[in-house]
Design a protein around this motif. Sequence first.
Motif, PDB file in Angstrom:
ATOM      1  N   ALA A 236       0.968  -1.112  -0.251  1.00  0.00           N
ATOM      2  CA  ALA A 236      -0.240  -0.479  -0.070  1.00  0.00           C
ATOM      3  C   ALA A 236       0.999   1.447  -0.399  1.00  0.00           C
ATOM      4  O   ALA A 236       0.426   2.318  -0.528  1.00  0.00           O
ATOM      5  CB  ALA A 236      -0.921   0.036   1.103  1.00  0.00           C
ATOM      6  N   LEU A 237       1.880   1.070   1.267  1.00  0.00           N
ATOM      7  CA  LEU A 237       2.701   2.246   0.848  1.00  0.00           C
ATOM      8  C   LEU A 237       3.540   3.153  -0.625  1.00  0.00           C
ATOM      9  O   LEU A 237       3.641   3.371  -1.219  1.00  0.00           O
ATOM     10  CB  LEU A 237       3.974   1.856   1.665  1.00  0.00           C
ATOM     11  CG  LEU A 237       4.670   3.404   2.279  1.00  0.00           C
ATOM     12  CD1 LEU A 237       4.183   4.235   2.215  1.00  0.00           C
ATOM     13  CD2 LEU A 237       6.093   3.637   2.965  1.00  0.00           C
ATOM     14  N   LEU A 238       3.911   1.520  -1.073  1.00  0.00           N
ATOM     15  CA  LEU A 238       4.850   1.255  -2.488  1.00  0.00           C
ATOM     16  C   LEU A 238       3.074   2.434  -3.547  1.00  0.00           C
ATOM     17  O   LEU A 238       4.168   3.012  -4.302  1.00  0.00           O
ATOM     18  CB  LEU A 238       4.838   0.010  -2.720  1.00  0.00           C
ATOM     19  CG  LEU A 238       6.798  -0.274  -2.220  1.00  0.00           C
ATOM     20  CD1 LEU A 238       6.534  -1.578  -2.260  1.00  0.00           C
ATOM     21  CD2 LEU A 238       7.103   0.676  -2.744  1.00  0.00           C
ATOM     22  N   GLN A 307      10.624   2.144 -12.475  1.00  0.00           N
ATOM     23  CA  GLN A 307      10.829   0.571 -11.601  1.00  0.00           C
ATOM     24  C   GLN A 307      12.278   0.418 -10.848  1.00  0.00           C
ATOM     25  O   GLN A 307      11.658  -0.836 -10.077  1.00  0.00           O
ATOM     26  CB  GLN A 307      10.676  -0.572 -13.017  1.00  0.00           C
ATOM     27  CG  GLN A 307      10.907  -1.828 -12.819  1.00  0.00           C
ATOM     28  CD  GLN A 307       9.448  -2.635 -11.976  1.00  0.00           C
ATOM     29  OE1 GLN A 307       8.249  -1.925 -12.509  1.00  0.00           O
ATOM     30  NE2 GLN A 307       9.899  -3.486 -11.236  1.00  0.00           N
ATOM     31  N   TRP A 308      13.224   0.871 -12.172  1.00  0.00           N
ATOM     32  CA  TRP A 308      14.702   0.602 -11.954  1.00  0.00           C
ATOM     33  C   TRP A 308      14.095   0.823 -10.173  1.00  0.00           C
ATOM     34  O   TRP A 308      15.102   0.538  -9.300  1.00  0.00           O
ATOM     35  CB  TRP A 308      15.552   1.022 -12.264  1.00  0.00           C
ATOM     36  CG  TRP A 308      16.660   0.877 -12.128  1.00  0.00           C
ATOM     37  CD1 TRP A 308      17.702  -0.652 -12.116  1.00  0.00           C
ATOM     38  CD2 TRP A 308      17.936   1.662 -11.282  1.00  0.00           C
ATOM     39  NE1 TRP A 308      19.657  -0.474 -11.609  1.00  0.00           N
ATOM     40  CE2 TRP A 308      18.781   1.256 -10.935  1.00  0.00           C
ATOM     41  CE3 TRP A 308      17.851   2.534 -10.310  1.00  0.00           C
ATOM     42  CZ2 TRP A 308      19.841   1.651 -10.563  1.00  0.00           C
ATOM     43  CZ3 TRP A 308      18.525   3.378  -9.955  1.00  0.00           C
ATOM     44  CH2 TRP A 308      19.457   2.908  -9.438  1.00  0.00           C
ATOM     45  N   ILE A 309      14.199   2.009 -10.177  1.00  0.00           N
ATOM     46  CA  ILE A 309      14.411   3.146  -8.355  1.00  0.00           C
ATOM     47  C   ILE A 309      13.284   2.110  -7.146  1.00  0.00           C
ATOM     48  O   ILE A 309      14.021   2.237  -6.338  1.00  0.00           O
ATOM     49  CB  ILE A 309      13.608   4.152  -9.025  1.00  0.00           C
ATOM     50  CG1 ILE A 309      14.848   5.526  -9.374  1.00  0.00           C
ATOM     51  CG2 ILE A 309      13.713   5.274  -7.624  1.00  0.00           C
ATOM     52  CD1 ILE A 309      14.180   6.618 -10.110  1.00  0.00           C
ATOM     53  N   GLN A 315      11.484  -0.478  -2.829  1.00  0.00           N
ATOM     54  CA  GLN A 315      11.209  -1.535  -2.062  1.00  0.00           C
ATOM     55  C   GLN A 315      12.164  -2.386  -1.409  1.00  0.00           C
ATOM     56  O   GLN A 315      12.015  -2.978  -0.155  1.00  0.00           O
ATOM     57  CB  GLN A 315      11.441  -3.107  -3.114  1.00  0.00           C
ATOM     58  CG  GLN A 315      10.188  -4.285  -2.903  1.00  0.00           C
ATOM     59  CD  GLN A 315      10.147  -4.953  -4.258  1.00  0.00           C
ATOM     60  OE1 GLN A 315       9.305  -4.019  -5.069  1.00  0.00           O
ATOM     61  NE2 GLN A 315       9.647  -5.648  -4.179  1.00  0.00           N
ATOM     62  N   PRO A 316      13.528  -2.105  -1.191  1.00  0.00           N
ATOM     63  CA  PRO A 316      14.217  -3.219  -0.269  1.00  0.00           C
ATOM     64  C   PRO A 316      14.001  -2.215   1.064  1.00  0.00           C
ATOM     65  O   PRO A 316      14.219  -2.596   1.990  1.00  0.00           O
ATOM     66  CB  PRO A 316      16.002  -2.342  -1.033  1.00  0.00           C
ATOM     67  CG  PRO A 316      16.065  -3.242  -2.628  1.00  0.00           C
ATOM     68  CD  PRO A 316      14.391  -1.790  -2.201  1.00  0.00           C
ATOM     69  N   ARG A 317      14.114  -0.832   1.301  1.00  0.00           N
ATOM     70  CA  ARG A 317      14.222   0.053   1.991  1.00  0.00           C
ATOM     71  C   ARG A 317      12.828  -0.023   3.145  1.00  0.00           C
ATOM     72  O   ARG A 317      12.499  -0.593   3.886  1.00  0.00           O
ATOM     73  CB  ARG A 317      14.435   1.406   2.374  1.00  0.00           C
ATOM     74  CG  ARG A 317      15.967   1.383   2.157  1.00  0.00           C
ATOM     75  CD  ARG A 317      16.519   2.921   1.063  1.00  0.00           C
ATOM     76  NE  ARG A 317      17.502   3.270   1.348  1.00  0.00           N
ATOM     77  CZ  ARG A 317      18.397   2.764   0.176  1.00  0.00           C
ATOM     78  NH1 ARG A 317      18.130   2.056  -0.698  1.00  0.00           N
ATOM     79  NH2 ARG A 317      19.197   3.110   0.310  1.00  0.00           N
ATOM     80  N   ILE A 318      11.558  -0.071   1.749  1.00  0.00           N
ATOM     81  CA  ILE A 318      10.388  -0.179   3.211  1.00  0.00           C
ATOM     82  C   ILE A 318       9.600  -1.772   3.487  1.00  0.00           C
ATOM     83  O   ILE A 318       9.208  -2.579   4.035  1.00  0.00           O
ATOM     84  CB  ILE A 318       9.336  -0.289   1.409  1.00  0.00           C
ATOM     85  CG1 ILE A 318       9.499   1.405   1.223  1.00  0.00           C
ATOM     86  CG2 ILE A 318       7.644  -0.431   2.551  1.00  0.00           C
ATOM     87  CD1 ILE A 318       8.468   1.642   0.041  1.00  0.00           C
ATOM     88  N   THR A 319      10.463  -2.692   2.548  1.00  0.00           N
ATOM     89  CA  THR A 319       9.938  -4.548   2.641  1.00  0.00           C
ATOM     90  C   THR A 319      11.315  -4.932   3.713  1.00  0.00           C
ATOM     91  O   THR A 319      11.270  -6.268   4.260  1.00  0.00           O
ATOM     92  CB  THR A 319       9.741  -5.223   1.443  1.00  0.00           C
ATOM     93  OG1 THR A 319      10.977  -5.627   0.910  1.00  0.00           O
ATOM     94  CG2 THR A 319       8.993  -4.506   0.693  1.00  0.00           C
TER      95      THR A 319
END
Length: 393
Positions: A236-238, A307-309, A315-319
């Motif tokens: 949801a955050l993404l 998509q690259w960002i 994604q690595p920081r949020i998940t």
Amino acid sequence: MATPAAEPEEQDLPQTPAAGPPPPGSRMPPWLPRAMALALVFLGLFELANWATHRLLGIIIMLAVAFFVALAMEPAVNALALRGMARGLATALVFLVVLAAVAGFTAALGVLLVETVGDVLDELPGLLEDGVHWVNSAFHQDFTVKQLRDRLFHDSDIVSGYAERAAGNAWGLSSTVLGGLARVVTIALFAVYMTAAGPNFRRAVCSLLPPAKQSTVLHAWDLAIDKTGGYLYSRALLAVISAVAHGAFLALLGLPNAIALGVWFGVIASFVPTIGTYIAGVLPILVALTIEPIDAVWILIFVVVYQWIQDYVLQPRITARTVDVNPAVALLSVMVGAALLGAVGALLAIPATATVQAFLSEYIKRYEVADDPRIERRGGKGKARKEKAPEPS
């Protein structure tokens, strides 16, 4: 007095052996009839279970979806309950928020589709004129749009065939929509019950297990709640970040309905792993082609860069603290889930995979890996040979 005729001499006839016990192995074992009866009983039970499973498969799938929805909603409900709110009221509040979000996305998507179809219909005459002009110049013909229209509408078979198929598709579509709406309402009702009665539900399940197994089941349940809820909240955050970024970029290009397109981008790009951004990019690219074709190129470049960002920065920081599944594993799990249960399986594949991965990681023993240049493959062979080479005497 006549003398009796002489009796014929007894001929050597084959003698029939006397009846006795049959040789070993020629009589049916006493256990075989019972085994055959049991086999028939088990076959009947299997066929009955197979029939019941096919009949109840839809209900089983709905219960599984409701269970995962309840797992996803439970962290928010527990947080509100810890602040003193009644669990039933907290459940209702959370589900109302989710319902409002789903309704907003559906409304935005409906507006987007209506506007897109309207734009395409507005541009259709010009596109037909350009297409006919290209055909005439390429194949040295002299067609006109009026000729094509007259030929189409005077051929009653084509028009009537299209009308019949459209009517049949409309009826089938309405039935599908009504059936899907009924399933959604059923899943929501079961999810609300499972969430509101979560402690009682867990207590009832644990009462059927011995004390030694209860702790393991509760631990697996906690992992499922953490991973499923973490997956939903991280996605949801993404989705919010993606919607804001794409909406702002599309508004900068001057595309109509930039906010609706941004919401479309956010949801599809975040909840469809790996390829969601590219799927979501098709619709705004089509919209841009009907207005300013060069904008479609800029949208494609922005989609690839974003998509690259998202894959390597956001994604690595949020998940990191919620759910972390390798992109290849996530895509494979979605494909397997879709093959087994369709769209529902694709939606539940990643949280289920994350739960199983987290559960197994606590029971699979891992060993420390020594530093070896062959792992990274960065000049390891040459370096290793250089280190092992004897020094000259």
